[in-house]
Design a protein around this motif. Structure first.
Motif, PDB file in Angstrom:
ATOM      1  N   ARG A  73     -75.998 -61.992  22.099  1.00  0.00           N
ATOM      2  CA  ARG A  73     -76.094 -62.043  23.720  1.00  0.00           C
ATOM      3  C   ARG A  73     -75.245 -60.765  24.386  1.00  0.00           C
ATOM      4  NH1 ARG A  73     -74.004 -68.387  24.672  1.00  0.00           N
ATOM      5  NH2 ARG A  73     -76.215 -69.413  23.297  1.00  0.00           N
ATOM      6  N   LYS A  74     -74.241 -60.179  23.787  1.00  0.00           N
ATOM      7  CA  LYS A  74     -73.757 -59.279  24.426  1.00  0.00           C
ATOM      8  C   LYS A  74     -74.716 -58.015  24.524  1.00  0.00           C
ATOM      9  CE  LYS A  74     -68.742 -60.021  22.894  1.00  0.00           C
ATOM     10  NZ  LYS A  74     -67.823 -59.526  21.943  1.00  0.00           N
ATOM     11  N   VAL A  75     -75.545 -57.636  23.251  1.00  0.00           N
ATOM     12  CA  VAL A  75     -76.623 -56.745  23.476  1.00  0.00           C
ATOM     13  C   VAL A  75     -77.486 -57.067  24.721  1.00  0.00           C
ATOM     14  CG1 VAL A  75     -78.394 -55.771  22.166  1.00  0.00           C
ATOM     15  CG2 VAL A  75     -76.256 -56.219  20.979  1.00  0.00           C
ATOM     16  N   SER A  80     -79.901 -55.775  29.590  1.00  0.00           N
ATOM     17  CA  SER A  80     -80.451 -56.200  30.820  1.00  0.00           C
ATOM     18  C   SER A  80     -79.734 -55.424  31.866  1.00  0.00           C
ATOM     19  CB  SER A  80     -79.985 -57.615  30.859  1.00  0.00           C
ATOM     20  OG  SER A  80     -80.891 -58.417  30.272  1.00  0.00           O
ATOM     21  N   ALA A  81     -78.328 -55.070  31.707  1.00  0.00           N
ATOM     22  CA  ALA A  81     -77.868 -54.418  32.882  1.00  0.00           C
ATOM     23  C   ALA A  81     -78.204 -52.842  32.791  1.00  0.00           C
ATOM     24  CB  ALA A  81     -76.237 -54.150  32.308  1.00  0.00           C
ATOM     25  N   THR A  83     -81.476 -51.933  31.830  1.00  0.00           N
ATOM     26  CA  THR A  83     -82.831 -52.098  32.455  1.00  0.00           C
ATOM     27  C   THR A  83     -82.870 -52.039  34.044  1.00  0.00           C
ATOM     28  OG1 THR A  83     -83.780 -52.969  30.387  1.00  0.00           O
ATOM     29  CG2 THR A  83     -84.905 -53.246  32.353  1.00  0.00           C
ATOM     30  N   GLN A  84     -82.026 -52.947  34.509  1.00  0.00           N
ATOM     31  CA  GLN A  84     -81.796 -53.157  35.926  1.00  0.00           C
ATOM     32  C   GLN A  84     -81.392 -51.828  36.704  1.00  0.00           C
ATOM     33  OE1 GLN A  84     -82.690 -56.047  37.582  1.00  0.00           O
ATOM     34  NE2 GLN A  84     -82.352 -55.015  39.350  1.00  0.00           N
ATOM     35  N   ALA A  85     -80.426 -51.392  35.891  1.00  0.00           N
ATOM     36  CA  ALA A  85     -79.941 -50.006  36.738  1.00  0.00           C
ATOM     37  C   ALA A  85     -81.318 -49.020  36.634  1.00  0.00           C
ATOM     38  CB  ALA A  85     -78.965 -49.290  35.754  1.00  0.00           C
ATOM     39  N   GLN A  86     -81.929 -49.081  35.371  1.00  0.00           N
ATOM     40  CA  GLN A  86     -83.113 -47.935  35.441  1.00  0.00           C
ATOM     41  C   GLN A  86     -84.259 -48.487  36.776  1.00  0.00           C
ATOM     42  OE1 GLN A  86     -84.993 -47.880  31.630  1.00  0.00           O
ATOM     43  NE2 GLN A  86     -86.369 -46.270  32.181  1.00  0.00           N
ATOM     44  N   LEU A  87     -84.635 -49.686  36.672  1.00  0.00           N
ATOM     45  CA  LEU A  87     -85.526 -50.164  37.720  1.00  0.00           C
ATOM     46  C   LEU A  87     -84.999 -49.912  39.009  1.00  0.00           C
ATOM     47  CD1 LEU A  87     -86.207 -53.532  36.213  1.00  0.00           C
ATOM     48  CD2 LEU A  87     -87.876 -51.613  36.233  1.00  0.00           C
ATOM     49  N   ASP A  88     -83.693 -50.038  39.260  1.00  0.00           N
ATOM     50  CA  ASP A  88     -83.079 -49.784  40.585  1.00  0.00           C
ATOM     51  C   ASP A  88     -83.309 -48.329  40.908  1.00  0.00           C
ATOM     52  OD1 ASP A  88     -82.422 -52.459  40.959  1.00  0.00           O
ATOM     53  OD2 ASP A  88     -80.385 -52.027  40.333  1.00  0.00           O
TER      54      ASP A  88
END
Length: 568
Positions: A73-75, A80-81, A83-88
Motif C-alpha cells: 500500500r505504501k508503494v 500514484s503520487a 505518476t500524478q506528478a508526471q501527468l501534471d
C-alpha cells in the motif's frame, strides 16, 4: 452495574496490550509473511477475537507493522503520487505547447488576411474580366441512317450524302457536325463570339473501267453502269461534289462582334433597349430564327436552308426585339451581306440585302412564344458569273427569296405554316447536294445521265421562279419525355414549266426522346418524292434547242434515321 463496566474496561485494556505485544513481536525467520488480520468482538463480554464467533461483530482489519500488504500500500501510494506528478508535468507542457501553437496560428492568420487584402482587388478584377465574361459551349450532331430507296436529290441534313439509284439498303453511322462555341463579353457594350465547325467532307473522284447493262436511269429503263471503278465512288453512276475522302474538315461558322448598348445608352429608346448592331460572320436572319422556332434542326433542315439559303452570312446587321412593358410586339433582323456563303470567298462586286420582321400582335413573354406573323425577303446575285451565248444561263441572274410565315407556340405544342417564293434561288447544285449523277460534276461515265443533267440545267435557268409551301410542328406527349414532330414541304423548282419533272415533296416525321437538358435523340422517317408520274420531257420545253428526255422524273429517296444531339 459498576462491576460490569469495570470488567469490560479491563477486557478492552487486555486486548489492547495483547495487540501491542503482537505488533511489537517480530516475525520469526523463515515464517510465512504476515498479512492483515480481521478482528471480531463480543459486545456482551467485550472480548476481542481473530475468528468469527457467536454473537460477535466485525471490528475491522488490523495490519501488522512491516507486513507485505502495508508495504504494498505504501508503494502504491508512492507510485500514484509520482505518476500524478508526471501527468501534471506533461499536461502543463502540452498546454504550453498548445498556447504557443495558437499564438503562431493567430500570427499566420493575420499575415494571410493582410496578403488576401492585398491580392483581393486584383483577383476581383481578374474574375470580372475573365471568369464572369467568358462562356464555352459545344454542340454535336450524330446519326445512323438506313435508306430503303436511293435516288437523286437535296441533302436531308448538312453534309449528309448518299449514293444514287441502284444502292438501296445503303446505311451509315455519321458525325456530321461538331461545334465549339466561345463567347466573350469584356464590357456590357461589346460582346464577341467565335464558333469553329468540324464537318464531314467527301471525295468526288469517279473513274469507270468497265460497264454492264443492269442499272436504270431515273425512271427505269436498263442502261449501262459502272461495275469496276478506280478511285473512290459514292454509288452506281453517282458523283459527290466535295473534297478529300471522308475526312473531318474545319471551317469557321461564326465570328462576329455585337455592339449591344446603342439604343439603350445613346438613343435611350426603351422599346429597343435590347437591340444591337452585329458585324462579321453571323446568323442568317431567317434560318437560325426558324430553326429555334421549330426546334428540330438536328433531324432536318428548315425549308429555305434545305433549298439553298446559307445558315451563316458575312456582313453587317441590326437586330433585336421591340418591347413595351416587358412584352415583345415585334422582332427583326436586317442586314447587308456578301453574295458568297460563309464557306466561300466573295467574288461578286455586288452585295445582297435580306431581312426578317416578326409581328406579335397580342404581345408575348419570350421570343418564340405565342402567336406571330413573319415576313422574310432576300435580294442578291450569284457569287460567280460566267456569261456565255446561252440566253438561259442562270449564273448571272439576280436571286430573290421570300417567305411568309404564320406560327403559334404554346407550352406543349407548336405549329408553323409557311409560303415560299424564289427567283433563280434553286440550282442544279442545290438539287444534287445529297446525291446527283456524276455527269453533273463534270465526271462523265459510260451510260451516265448527261441528257437528264442537261434537262435539269435548262429547267433551273435565269428565267426560273420557285414556289413552295411548308408545314412544321410538334406535340409534347403528356406525362412523358417524348415529343412527336414533323415537317412537310412541297416545292416547284420552276413554275414557268407547265409540267416540271423536278417538282417534289419532302417529309420528316418522327418522335423525340428528351433524355435531359443536354442530350436528346430522335427516330424519324424522311423522304424526297417527285410527285409527277414518269413521262418523256418534250423537246423544246425549255428552249428551241432542248431535246426530249425519256424517263424525266427522278427516283424517290426514302430512309430511316436515328439522330442524336448533345448541346452544352
Amino acid at each position: 452495574m459498576r462491576r460490569t463496566i469495570r470488567m469490560v474496561a479491563l477486557s478492552m485494556l487486555g486486548a489492547s496490550l495483547m495487540l501491542s505485544a503482537v505488533a511489537m513481536t517480530p516475525a520469526p525467520a523463515g515464517s510465512e509473511e504476515v498479512r492483515s488480520i480481521t478482528l471480531y468482538t463480543d459486545p456482551g463480554s467485550g472480548q476481542v477475537f481473530t475468528k468469527r464467533c457467536k454473537h460477535c461483530v466485525r471490528m475491522g482489519e488490523y495490519i501488522p507493522a512491516g507486513s507485505t500488504e502495508e508495504i504494498e500500500r505504501k508503494v502504491e501510494r508512492r507510485v500514484s503520487a509520482q505518476t500524478q506528478a508526471q501527468l501534471d508535468q506533461e499536461r502543463a507542457a502540452m498546454q504550453a505547447e498548445e498556447a504557443q501553437r495558437q499564438a503562431q496560428q493567430q500570427q499566420w492568420n493575420a499575415e494571410m488576411a493582410k496578403q488576401v487584402a492585398t491580392i483581393q482587388p486584383w483577383a476581383a478584377e481578374f474574375g470580372d474580366r475573365w471568369y464572369k465574361k467568358i462562356s464555352i459551349g459545344t454542340l454535336v450532331y450524330a446519326d445512323y441512317r438506313y435508306y430503303t430507296h436511293t435516288g437523286f436529290g437535296p441533302q436531308f441534313l448538312t453534309q449528309q450524302i448518299w449514293p444514287g439509284p441502284g444502292n438501296n439498303s445503303f446505311n451509315s453511322f455519321d458525325i456530321t457536325r461538331t461545334y465549339l462555341d466561345f463567347k466573350f463579353t469584356p464590357v456590357d457594350d461589346v460582346s464577341l463570339r467565335v464558333t469553329p465547325n468540324m464537318y464531314l467532307i467527301e471525295n468526288s473522284s469517279f473513274k469507270c473501267t468497265a460497264t454492264t447493262t443492269v442499272t436504270t436511269p431515273p425512271g427505269g429503263k436498263a442502261t449501262s453502269k459502272c461495275t469496276v471503278a478506280t478511285g473512290d465512288t459514292d454509288g452506281l453512276n453517282t458523283g459527290i461534289a466535295s473534297t478529300t475522302d471522308g475526312n473531318l474538315g474545319f471551317r469557321l461558322k461564326y465570328a462576329y462582334v455585337d455592339y449591344n448598348t446603342f439604343f439603350k445608352k445613346i438613343l435611350k429608346f426603351a422599346p429597343m433597349s435590347d437591340d444591337k448592331f452585329t458585324f462579321g460572320q453571323q446568323q442568317n436572319p431567317l434560318v437560325d430564327w426558324e430553326e429555334n422556332l421549330w426546334g428540330f434542326r438536328y433531324t432536318a433542315l428548315t425549308p429555305w436552308n434545305y433549298l439553298s439559303l446559307s445558315s451563316s452570312q458575312v456582313g453587317v446587321s441590326m437586330k433585336g426585339p421591340i418591347k413595351v412593358n416587358e412584352k415583345q410586339y415585334a422582332d427583326y433582323d436586317v442586314g447587308v451581306y456578301d453574295d458568297a456563303s460563309f464557306h466561300a470567298n466573295e467574288e461578286s462586286a455586288y452585295k445582297q440585302v435580306m431581312g426578317r420582321v416578326t409581328i406579335n400582335p397580342f404581345g408575348v413573354d419570350s421570343r418564340y412564344a405565342g402567336f406571330g406573323l413573319t415576313g422574310f425577303y432576300d435580294y442578291g446575285y450569284k457569287n460567280t458569273c460566267t456569261p456565255d451565248s446561252n440566253a438561259l444561263n442562270g449564273t448571272c441572274g439576280h436571286i430573290a427569296r421570300a417567305a411568309g410565315i404564320a406560327h403559334y407556340t404554346a407550352e406543349t405544342w407548336g405549329v408553323i405554316g409557311e409560303w415560299d417564293y424564289g427567283h433563280n434561288a434553286f440550282s442544279p447544285g442545290n438539287l444534287y447536294s445529297g446525291s446527283g449523277p456524276s455527269d453533273a460534276i463534270g465526271i462523265a461515265s459510260p451510260g451516265g445521265f448527261a441528257g437528264w443533267n442537261h434537262m435539269v440545267g435548262d429547267i433551273l435557268n435565269s428565267q426560273a421562279t420557285q414556289m413552295g409551301a411548308d408545314l412544321m410542328g410538334h406535340y409534347d406527349i403528356p406525362h412523358t419525355p417524348f415529343t412527336a414532330f414533323g415537317l412537310l414541304q412541297w416545292f416547284q423548282p420552276n413554275t414557268r414549266i407547265q409540267k416540271d419533272p423536278l417538282d417534289f415533296t419532302r417529309y420528316d416525321l418522327g418522335i423525340q426522346w428528351l433524355i435531359n437538358k443536354y442530350l436528346r435523340v430522335a427516330f424519324d422517317s424522311q423522304a424526297i418524292q417527285y410527285y409527277h408520274s414518269q413521262f418523256i420531257f418534250p423537246a423544246g420545253s425549255t428552249s428551241e434547242h432542248s431535246k426530249a428526255v425519256p424517263f424525266a422524273v427522278a427516283r424517290d429517296t426514302h430512309g430511316f434515321f436515328f439522330h442524336l444531339e448533345f448541346r452544352y
